[in-house]
Enzyme design. Structure first.
Site, short mmCIF file in Angstrom:
data_model
loop_
_atom_site.label_atom_id
_atom_site.label_comp_id
_atom_site.label_asym_id
_atom_site.label_seq_id
_atom_site.Cartn_x
_atom_site.Cartn_y
_atom_site.Cartn_z
N CYS A 47 0.84 -1.20 0.00
CA CYS A 47 0.00 0.00 0.00
C CYS A 47 0.87 1.25 0.00
O CYS A 47 0.62 2.20 -0.76
CB CYS A 47 -0.92 -0.01 1.21
SG CYS A 47 -1.94 1.46 1.37
N CYS A 51 -4.13 -1.72 5.99
CA CYS A 51 -4.10 -0.34 5.49
C CYS A 51 -5.38 0.01 4.74
O CYS A 51 -5.77 -0.70 3.80
CB CYS A 51 -2.89 -0.20 4.56
SG CYS A 51 -2.72 1.38 3.76
#
Length: 260
Positions: free
Chosen positions: A113, A210
Site C-alpha cells: 500500500c 491499510c
C-alpha cells in the site's frame, strides 16, 4: 507544553512558504502532522484517500474516518480533497495480497500500500495536480539527507516505529516526503492533539489492514479464497487434526485449526 515543530534534522530544506499535501486519514498522527507543518510555515493541503468501501454499500471504518478527516481539516483551517484510489488499491494491493496468500507466502499489504498507493499514486498526483513541493504522512519514521542521498531512519518512538513498512521507497519518493511526527513519541503526539484541541484527539490507534482497518483475516480471505480441508500431522506423521486450507495459515501459527 511547548509545541514541537518539524526541524531540519528530519528533512533538509524545509523552507517557509513551501507547499505540502498531507495524507489526512482521520487518525491522530496525520492530524498532528498537518498542524505542525502549518505552524512551521507551510501551505498545507489535506488529501483523504478513498481506497475501500463495503461491497454491500454499507458504511465502513474508512467512511467514518473520512468524516473525521474533514472535521480535522475544518478545525485546522486547511482545504481538503478526497481522491478515489479504490480501483487501483484493489488491483495493486488486495489482489496482490490474495495472490501471495495462494502461493503459501505471508505478504504484508501495508508495505505494498505504501509503495503503490501512498508514495506512488498520491505522491505523483499531488506533485502534478496540486503543485506541491512535498507530501507528508503521519508515519513514525525519519528521513535525513547525507552525501546527496536520502536515508530512511526509525522513528524516535521504538514502540511505534513504522520504518519497516517503508523500506521499498526509492530516492525520489524519500526526497519528496516529510514525516512530521517521526521525531516524537506517541505520548507527545497525543499531548499535542490535546493542546491543539483536535476533534479526534481521543481517537484510538487504528489497527489492521491499510485503509480497511481491523478485520478477521480468515473471514476476509474466505470471501475470496475457497476452503480446501486437509489433515494436520505431527512430526511423526500421525494425523492429529484438520485444517481448512494451507493458505489460511502461517508458519508457527498455533490456533485456527482443529486438534483431535
Amino acid at each position: 507544553m511547548k509545541t514541537k515543530v518539524v526541524t531540519k534534522t528530519q528533512v533538509e530544506l524545509l523552507n517557509v512558504g513551501k507547499k505540502v499535501a498531507v495524507g489526512l486519514s482521520g487518525g491522530v498522527d496525520s492530524a498532528v502532522s498537518a498542524v505542525l507543518l502549518k505552524r512551521a510555515g507551510f501551505e498545507v493541503i489535506a488529501v483523504n484517500m478513498k481506497c475501500w468501501s463495503n461491497a454491500d454499500g454499507s458504511e465502513c471504518e474508512a467512511d467514518k474516518d473520512r468524516k473525521i478527516a474533514i472535521q480535522v481539516a475544518e478545525t485546522i483551517g486547511i482545504p481538503i480533497k478526497i481522491w478515489d484510489f479504490e480501483k487501483e488499491y484493489r488491483e495493486k494491493v488486495i489482489e496482490h495480497f490474495f495472490s501471495e496468500i495462494k502461493k503459501g507466502r505471508t505478504p504484508n499489504p501495508d508495505i505494498i500500500c505504501n509503495k503503490e498507493i501512498k508514495f506512488e499514486m498520491f505522491l505523483n498526483k499531488a506533485l502534478k495536480n496540486l503543485g506541491v513541493d512535498y507530501i507528508a504522512t503521519g508515519h513514525y519514521a525519519r528521513i535525513i539527507s547525507e552525501n546527496n542521498s536520502y536515508k530512511l531512519l526509525k522513528g524516535i518512538d521504538e514502540t511505534k516505529d513504522q520504518s519497516y513498512f517503508l523500506y521499498a521507497l526509492n530516492q525520489h519518493q524519500l526526497s519528496k516526503t516529510l514525516f512530521p511526527v517521526g521525531h516524537l513519541t506517541k505520548k507527545e503526539v497525543r499531548e499535542l492533539a490535546d493542546e491543539f484541541d483536535l476533534p479526534n484527539k481521543n481517537k484510538k490507534d487504528s489497527v489492521g489492514i491499510c485503509f480497511i482497518g481491523e478485520v478477521d483475516i480468515t473471514d476476509f480471505l474466505k470471501k475470496n479464497i475457497d476452503e480446501k480441508k486437509g489433515v494436520v500431522k505431527n512430526l511423526k506423521g500421525k494425523t492429529i487434526g484438520e485444517h481448512i486450507g494451507v493458505w489460511f495459515y502461517t508458519i508457527g501459527q498455533r490456533h485456527g485449526f482443529t486438534i483431535n
